[in-house]
Write a protein that holds these residues in place. Structure first.
Motif: not given
Length: 240
Positions: A163, A173, A178
């Motif tokens: 993250r 993302t 992730e």
């Protein structure tokens, strides 16, 4: 108008989840989602048991065939029935879900950036419509090389590192990228986690996350429990 075939089957990459008021189909080659309302959903359940297309209303059957969620067969070929999920409590669109961006805590991101870049490369390595298929194939291959299960603390650190890297990434993302990058990051140390992809209803929404062998989710909010896992990659009882 062309006549419908008598028999069909669902390819193995098509998964179904039945919430009662809606049946959700997920194509794991493309990542696309198709929802069936109760009449068509009941037809899908009946057809899955027999391999005969008759129970599905003709209009819905034509859409399913055109989308390659069903493929014609010369003889009955029953397929896996839908996963039955708990029906969500009625909210009439008033249920609140966490949203927004929060800057992750500081920490090292070099390895996590590499893992995230690898995910981007896999998604872009071929035709866009089959990006999900490529990604899940890489995750299966990667997890198979791991020697021992990751602890919850190791899994959380990996997710948080990804993250942090994603905060600076120019590419999309979200949970899919992730979670996949966290699997790759841990696998670089031969540590295994289970990658999960699931669906929730009211509204219909998808989510991807990682969890450890004992089912502990890594850096996930309580709302993740609302998702029914549709596909999991990584043996929850992985042994050296």
């Amino acid at each position: 108008m062309t006549s419908l075939p008598s028999h069909a089957t669902a390819p193995g990459h098509v998964r179904a989840v039945d919430f009662g008021h809606v049946l959700v189909l997920i194509d794991y080659r493309t990542g696309r989602v198709h929802c069936l309302l109760p009449e068509a959903g009941a037809g899908w359940r009946a057809a899955a048991a027999t391999g005969c297309l008759d129970p599905i209303p003709p209009t819905a059957a034509r859409r399913l065939l055109a989308s390659r969620l069903l493929i014609p067969t010369p003889a009955p070929n029953p397929w896996t029935p839908p996963v039955v999920a708990p029906a969500p409590e009625a909210s009439w669109g008033s249920t609140e879900h966490p949203a927004g961006l929060a800057r992750p805590p500081r920490g090292p991101t070099a390895a996590a950036s590499w893992a995230l870049a690898a995910v981007f490369a896999v998604k872009r390595a071929g035709p866009a419509p089959t990006g999900m298929h490529r990604l899940t194939a890489v995750l299966r291959s990667t997890v198979s090389t791991c020697l021992r299960p990751a602890t919850p603390a190791q899994a959380i650190r990996a997710v948080e590192a990804v993250r942090r890297a994603g905060w600076r990434s120019p590419g999309r993302t979200a949970c899919l990228e992730e979670s996949a990058a966290a699997v790759l990051l841990l696998a670089a140390r031969r540590l295994a986690v289970t990658w999960c992809h699931g669906v929730a209803a009211d509204p219909v929404r998808l989510h991807a996350w990682v969890q450890t062998w004992d089912g502990t989710t890594a850096a996930e909010p309580d709302s993740t429990r609302a998702y029914t896992p549709v596909i999991t990659i990584g043996d929850p009882h992985h042994q050296p």
